[in-house]
Enzyme design. Structure first.
Site, PDB file in Angstrom:
ATOM      1  N   HIS A 157      -0.115  -0.543  -9.989  1.00 28.06           N
ATOM      2  CA  HIS A 157      -0.883  -1.446  -9.105  1.00 28.06           C
ATOM      3  C   HIS A 157      -1.262  -2.739  -9.844  1.00 28.06           C
ATOM      4  CE1 HIS A 157      -3.368  -1.411  -5.201  1.00 28.06           C
ATOM      5  NE2 HIS A 157      -3.295  -2.663  -5.638  1.00 28.06           N
TER       6      HIS A 157
ATOM      7  N   ARG B 279       0.841  -1.183   0.000  1.00 28.94           N
ATOM      8  CA  ARG B 279       0.000   0.000   0.000  1.00 28.94           C
ATOM      9  C   ARG B 279       0.885   1.245   0.000  1.00 28.94           C
ATOM     10  NH1 ARG B 279      -3.510  -2.635  -1.766  1.00 28.94           N
ATOM     11  NH2 ARG B 279      -5.557  -3.034  -0.879  1.00 28.94           N
TER      12      ARG B 279
HETATM   13  C1  OXD Z   1      -6.009  -5.984  -3.060  1.00 32.41           C
HETATM   14  C2  OXD Z   1      -5.379  -5.150  -4.099  1.00 32.41           C
HETATM   15  O1  OXD Z   1      -6.105  -5.561  -1.909  1.00 32.41           O
HETATM   16  O2  OXD Z   1      -5.519  -5.475  -5.290  1.00 32.41           O
HETATM   17  O3  OXD Z   1      -6.429  -7.113  -3.366  1.00 32.41           O
HETATM   18  O4  OXD Z   1      -4.737  -4.159  -3.787  1.00 32.41           O
END
Ligand code: OXD
Length: 309
Positions: free
Chosen positions: A273, A221
């Site tokens: 991401h 994150r």
């Molecule tokens: C998840 C993401 O939390 O894709 O699955 O970030």
């Protein structure tokens, strides 16, 4: 039972869940005017969806991280929330981490810069047993990633808030454990959830504890990293700083703003991401199992909203 589905691939989810739970009524969520549902299966649903749904008995989060869901101001506080466990994302993120570790351990970053100068110079390899790798976060996904890296021959140190034992991994916990880990790893992989306790866990102090020339990989994150401290540790654009480079897949705001200084830093690699997309087949098996269990009143593994994961 009626299942309301909110996802940018909602149709695909509806079709696959329909096959697994043919007796349920699967409805793709519209912006408003949805029928009352028993269960919501969703990724980042808007607050308005919760405002209109007053009969929900459970929520299945279509991802491993529940940070976005828990920040939803209209999220009902009294119903069970289940998240996806490792439905194959662990292996994908493990591959991403492997790529990043090799990138730095085998000096691909330095060779790339040499190429730009037309410079032919071989750099002595630091062997895998001398290249410690740290994995922060030992949930289902972090554990899989740590095990994959250990299988490759790196000494892997894992860190979690509470003590854990994992075969082949040196496990650390708590503040002292974090200190001990940081001093021994040449690449740090961050896979912690986004909670108040993990915000900016990678900051000026923690970065300074890494050995000089260490590297950072963040498929977790964006909030884990203090961006200003990261840029400071990377040094100026022409020479390596205390931190040699970073491979980043997650950012506090996504998409990453076009004017972010991270884009143009020569020792930062950015991916959008993509480290661990959810494999829909295995994830649908989990969702169907959870919905089936909840409908029968059987116990399911719910998240802890206080802890944030
Ligand atoms: C998840 C993401 O939390 O894709 O699955 O970030």
């Amino acid at each position: 039972m009626r299942v309301l589905i909110y996802h940018n691939a909602a149709e695909q989810w509806r079709n696959i869940l329909q096959r697994r739970l043919p007796d349920a009524d699967h409805v793709i969520a519209a912006d408003s005017g949805n029928p009352q549902a028993d269960y919501l299966v969703a990724w980042k649903p808007p607050a308005s969806l919760f405002d209109e749904q007053t009969a929900l008995k459970g929520i299945v989060n279509l991802g491993a991280g529940v940070d976005s869901l828990l920040k939803n101001p209209s999220l009902p506080r009294d119903i069970p929330i289940v998240k996806l466990r490792d439905a194959g994302m662990g292996e994908l993120i493990g591959d991403y981490a492997r790529y990043g570790v090799l990138h730095f351990q085998r000096d691909f970053d330095r060779y790339r810069r040499q190429q730009s100068r037309h410079e032919w110079r071989e750099i002595a390899v630091v062997d895998k047993p001398d290249w410690g790798v740290g994995v922060l976060g030992l949930g289902a996904i972090g554990t899989r990633v740590a095990q994959m890296l250990a299988t490759d021959g790196y000494p892997v140190h894992g860190w979690s808030r509470s003590p854990k034992t994992i075969d082949g991994i040196t496990c650390h916990h708590g503040d002292d454990g974090l200190d001990a880990l940081l001093g021994q790893v040449m690449t740090l992989v961050t896979l912690l959830p986004d909670t108040p306790a993990t915000r900016h866990i990678i900051n000026r102090e923690t970065l300074a504890r890494l050995p000089a020339g260490a590297s950072l990989i963040n498929p977790g994150r964006g909030t884990l990293i203090d961006e200003a401290a990261l840029l400071e540790a990377l040094g100026d654009e022409d020479s390596e700083g205390h931190l040699r480079g970073a491979l980043l897949d997650a950012f506090p705001e996504e998409p990453l703003a076009a004017d972010s200084p991270l884009w143009r830093h020569p020792r930062i690699l950015i991916t959008p991401h993509m480290a661990g997309p959810t494999p829909i087949g295995a994830a649908a098996d989990q969702v169907a199992e959870v919905l089936g269990a909840m409908a029968k009143g059987e116990p399911v593994e719910t998240i802890d909203p206080e802890a944030g994961y």
